[in-house]
Design a protein around this motif. Structure first.
Motif, PDB file in Angstrom:
ATOM      1  N   ASN A 162       0.931  -1.242  -0.028  1.00 34.74           N
ATOM      2  CA  ASN A 162      -0.071   0.030  -0.194  1.00 34.74           C
ATOM      3  C   ASN A 162       0.904   1.235  -0.230  1.00 34.74           C
ATOM      4  OD1 ASN A 162      -2.533  -1.206   0.427  1.00 34.74           O
ATOM      5  ND2 ASN A 162      -1.908  -1.765   2.414  1.00 34.74           N
ATOM      6  N   ALA A 163       0.386   2.165  -0.781  1.00 36.76           N
ATOM      7  CA  ALA A 163       1.611   3.600  -0.877  1.00 36.76           C
ATOM      8  C   ALA A 163       0.635   4.743  -0.751  1.00 36.76           C
ATOM      9  CB  ALA A 163       2.248   3.570  -2.398  1.00 36.76           C
ATOM     10  N   ASP A 164       1.173   5.710  -0.007  1.00 44.32           N
ATOM     11  CA  ASP A 164       0.465   6.965  -0.082  1.00 44.32           C
ATOM     12  C   ASP A 164       1.385   7.964  -0.963  1.00 44.32           C
ATOM     13  OD1 ASP A 164      -0.989   6.203   1.915  1.00 44.32           O
ATOM     14  OD2 ASP A 164       0.274   6.687   3.391  1.00 44.32           O
ATOM     15  N   TYR A 165       0.619   8.578  -1.983  1.00 42.80           N
ATOM     16  CA  TYR A 165       1.431   9.491  -2.775  1.00 42.80           C
ATOM     17  C   TYR A 165       1.079  11.016  -2.499  1.00 42.80           C
ATOM     18  CZ  TYR A 165       2.348   5.499  -5.952  1.00 42.80           C
ATOM     19  OH  TYR A 165       2.646   4.416  -6.664  1.00 42.80           O
ATOM     20  N   THR A 166       2.007  11.905  -2.829  1.00 40.54           N
ATOM     21  CA  THR A 166       1.794  13.348  -2.864  1.00 40.54           C
ATOM     22  C   THR A 166       1.821  13.922  -4.009  1.00 40.54           C
ATOM     23  OG1 THR A 166       2.640  13.663  -0.363  1.00 40.54           O
ATOM     24  CG2 THR A 166       2.633  15.498  -1.676  1.00 40.54           C
ATOM     25  N   LEU A 167       0.816  14.579  -4.741  1.00 39.71           N
ATOM     26  CA  LEU A 167       0.713  14.863  -5.893  1.00 39.71           C
ATOM     27  C   LEU A 167       0.812  16.420  -5.888  1.00 39.71           C
ATOM     28  CD1 LEU A 167      -2.270  12.785  -7.363  1.00 39.71           C
ATOM     29  CD2 LEU A 167       0.150  12.439  -7.852  1.00 39.71           C
ATOM     30  N   ARG A 168       1.415  17.053  -6.981  1.00 32.44           N
ATOM     31  CA  ARG A 168       1.100  18.619  -7.140  1.00 32.44           C
ATOM     32  C   ARG A 168       0.907  18.747  -8.295  1.00 32.44           C
ATOM     33  NH1 ARG A 168       6.726  21.409  -6.197  1.00 32.44           N
ATOM     34  NH2 ARG A 168       6.700  21.003  -8.199  1.00 32.44           N
ATOM     35  N   ASN A 169      -0.391  19.484  -8.458  1.00 34.07           N
ATOM     36  CA  ASN A 169      -0.804  19.817  -9.847  1.00 34.07           C
ATOM     37  C   ASN A 169      -0.259  21.055 -10.343  1.00 34.07           C
ATOM     38  OD1 ASN A 169      -2.162  21.987  -8.592  1.00 34.07           O
ATOM     39  ND2 ASN A 169      -4.136  21.083  -8.427  1.00 34.07           N
ATOM     40  N   SER A 170      -0.620  21.552 -11.569  1.00 30.64           N
ATOM     41  CA  SER A 170       0.118  22.654 -12.283  1.00 30.64           C
ATOM     42  C   SER A 170      -0.331  23.758 -11.741  1.00 30.64           C
ATOM     43  CB  SER A 170      -0.532  22.790 -13.785  1.00 30.64           C
ATOM     44  OG  SER A 170      -1.743  22.798 -13.674  1.00 30.64           O
ATOM     45  N   GLY A 171      -1.284  23.956 -10.660  1.00 31.39           N
ATOM     46  CA  GLY A 171      -1.505  25.243  -9.912  1.00 31.39           C
ATOM     47  C   GLY A 171      -0.465  25.475  -8.567  1.00 31.39           C
ATOM     48  N   GLY A 172      -0.089  24.179  -8.296  1.00 26.37           N
ATOM     49  CA  GLY A 172       0.887  24.271  -7.172  1.00 26.37           C
ATOM     50  C   GLY A 172       0.176  23.610  -5.979  1.00 26.37           C
ATOM     51  N   ASP A 173      -1.341  22.993  -6.112  1.00 20.90           N
ATOM     52  CA  ASP A 173      -1.872  22.504  -4.948  1.00 20.90           C
ATOM     53  C   ASP A 173      -1.438  21.075  -4.845  1.00 20.90           C
ATOM     54  OD1 ASP A 173      -3.379  24.680  -4.743  1.00 20.90           O
ATOM     55  OD2 ASP A 173      -4.692  24.015  -6.170  1.00 20.90           O
ATOM     56  N   PHE A 174      -1.241  20.699  -3.409  1.00 20.34           N
ATOM     57  CA  PHE A 174      -0.784  19.395  -3.162  1.00 20.34           C
ATOM     58  C   PHE A 174      -1.934  18.459  -2.814  1.00 20.34           C
ATOM     59  CE2 PHE A 174       3.092  21.703  -2.385  1.00 20.34           C
ATOM     60  CZ  PHE A 174       4.064  20.969  -2.948  1.00 20.34           C
ATOM     61  N   LEU A 175      -1.926  17.198  -3.242  1.00 21.09           N
ATOM     62  CA  LEU A 175      -2.972  16.478  -3.259  1.00 21.09           C
ATOM     63  C   LEU A 175      -2.363  15.028  -2.822  1.00 21.09           C
ATOM     64  CD1 LEU A 175      -4.862  16.924  -6.738  1.00 21.09           C
ATOM     65  CD2 LEU A 175      -5.378  17.912  -4.394  1.00 21.09           C
ATOM     66  N   LYS A 176      -3.096  14.466  -1.886  1.00 22.91           N
ATOM     67  CA  LYS A 176      -2.678  12.978  -1.334  1.00 22.91           C
ATOM     68  C   LYS A 176      -3.495  11.820  -1.904  1.00 22.91           C
ATOM     69  CE  LYS A 176      -0.472  14.719   2.833  1.00 22.91           C
ATOM     70  NZ  LYS A 176      -0.334  14.135   4.206  1.00 22.91           N
ATOM     71  N   ARG A 177      -3.154  10.898  -2.405  1.00 25.92           N
ATOM     72  CA  ARG A 177      -3.758   9.674  -2.873  1.00 25.92           C
ATOM     73  C   ARG A 177      -3.199   8.384  -2.360  1.00 25.92           C
ATOM     74  NH1 ARG A 177      -6.683  13.060  -4.134  1.00 25.92           N
ATOM     75  NH2 ARG A 177      -7.142  13.849  -6.206  1.00 25.92           N
ATOM     76  N   GLU A 178      -3.798   7.346  -2.398  1.00 28.16           N
ATOM     77  CA  GLU A 178      -3.398   6.045  -1.742  1.00 28.16           C
ATOM     78  C   GLU A 178      -3.613   5.150  -3.088  1.00 28.16           C
ATOM     79  OE1 GLU A 178      -5.558   4.726   1.526  1.00 28.16           O
ATOM     80  OE2 GLU A 178      -5.264   6.470   2.483  1.00 28.16           O
ATOM     81  N   ASP A 179      -2.737   4.068  -3.025  1.00 27.05           N
ATOM     82  CA  ASP A 179      -2.363   3.089  -4.166  1.00 27.05           C
ATOM     83  C   ASP A 179      -2.210   1.621  -3.473  1.00 27.05           C
ATOM     84  OD1 ASP A 179      -2.964   1.703  -6.573  1.00 27.05           O
ATOM     85  OD2 ASP A 179      -1.233   2.767  -7.580  1.00 27.05           O
ATOM     86  N   SER A 180      -2.475   0.522  -4.197  1.00 28.07           N
ATOM     87  CA  SER A 180      -1.815  -0.701  -3.621  1.00 28.07           C
ATOM     88  C   SER A 180      -1.671  -1.468  -4.915  1.00 28.07           C
ATOM     89  CB  SER A 180      -3.200  -1.380  -2.598  1.00 28.07           C
ATOM     90  OG  SER A 180      -4.144  -1.439  -3.441  1.00 28.07           O
ATOM     91  N   GLY A 181      -0.980  -2.533  -4.448  1.00 29.14           N
ATOM     92  CA  GLY A 181      -0.456  -3.554  -5.709  1.00 29.14           C
ATOM     93  C   GLY A 181       0.139  -4.779  -5.103  1.00 29.14           C
ATOM     94  N   PHE A 182       0.656  -5.459  -6.246  1.00 30.70           N
ATOM     95  CA  PHE A 182       1.627  -6.525  -6.116  1.00 30.70           C
ATOM     96  C   PHE A 182       2.602  -6.897  -6.959  1.00 30.70           C
ATOM     97  CE2 PHE A 182       1.696 -11.408  -6.091  1.00 30.70           C
ATOM     98  CZ  PHE A 182       1.744 -11.661  -4.670  1.00 30.70           C
ATOM     99  N   ASP A 183       3.821  -6.819  -6.461  1.00 31.85           N
ATOM    100  CA  ASP A 183       4.998  -6.761  -7.379  1.00 31.85           C
ATOM    101  C   ASP A 183       6.031  -7.590  -6.806  1.00 31.85           C
ATOM    102  OD1 ASP A 183       4.397  -4.602  -9.444  1.00 31.85           O
ATOM    103  OD2 ASP A 183       4.212  -3.316  -7.719  1.00 31.85           O
ATOM    104  N   LEU A 184       7.194  -7.657  -7.661  1.00 28.06           N
ATOM    105  CA  LEU A 184       8.281  -8.659  -7.599  1.00 28.06           C
ATOM    106  C   LEU A 184       9.136  -8.017  -6.375  1.00 28.06           C
ATOM    107  CD1 LEU A 184       9.793 -11.237  -8.815  1.00 28.06           C
ATOM    108  CD2 LEU A 184      10.849  -9.563 -10.294  1.00 28.06           C
TER     109      LEU A 184
END
Length: 115
Positions: A51-73
């Protein structure tokens, strides 16, 4: 197992994203090859559910937090030095993949084997 990653942002269109926290568990199969009476080389291969937490910054400079999950090697290698008492000193490297990013883990440990 929890990892804190400090990564260069990756571009996603007009957004920049970076993983700020990834956690999960792994299951590995290890093979051992003796390098003498006390040394062994260890190689491992397995899977990492995360499970991962991301911080995104859009073109307007705003920061957004997102979550994702997966299964990898996951894979790695290491060395063990065994003592006569069943104790072994271990050291190794493991690479975890979280989507397109890599997290390298270096570790040392003490292991005991019941005979």
């Amino acid at each position: 197992m929890t990892f804190r990653a400090s990564r260069r942002p990756r571009s996603s269109g007009n957004r920049k994203a970076s993983v700020t926290l990834a956690s999960g568990f792994d299951f590995n199969v290890a093979g051992r090859y003796p390098l003498g009476k006390r040394f062994e080389m260890v190689a491992q291969l397995g899977a990492f559910a995360w499970n991962a937490d991301y911080t995104l910054r859009n073109s307007g400079g705003d920061f957004l937090k997102r979550e994702d999950s997966g299964f990898d090697l996951t894979y790695g290698a290491g060395l063990e030095y065994g003592f006569d008492s069943g104790l072994a000193f271990t050291g190794g490297w493991t690479r975890y993949r979280v989507e397109n990013e890599s997290i390298d883990f270096l570790g040392v440990g003490l292991q005991y084997r019941w005979h």
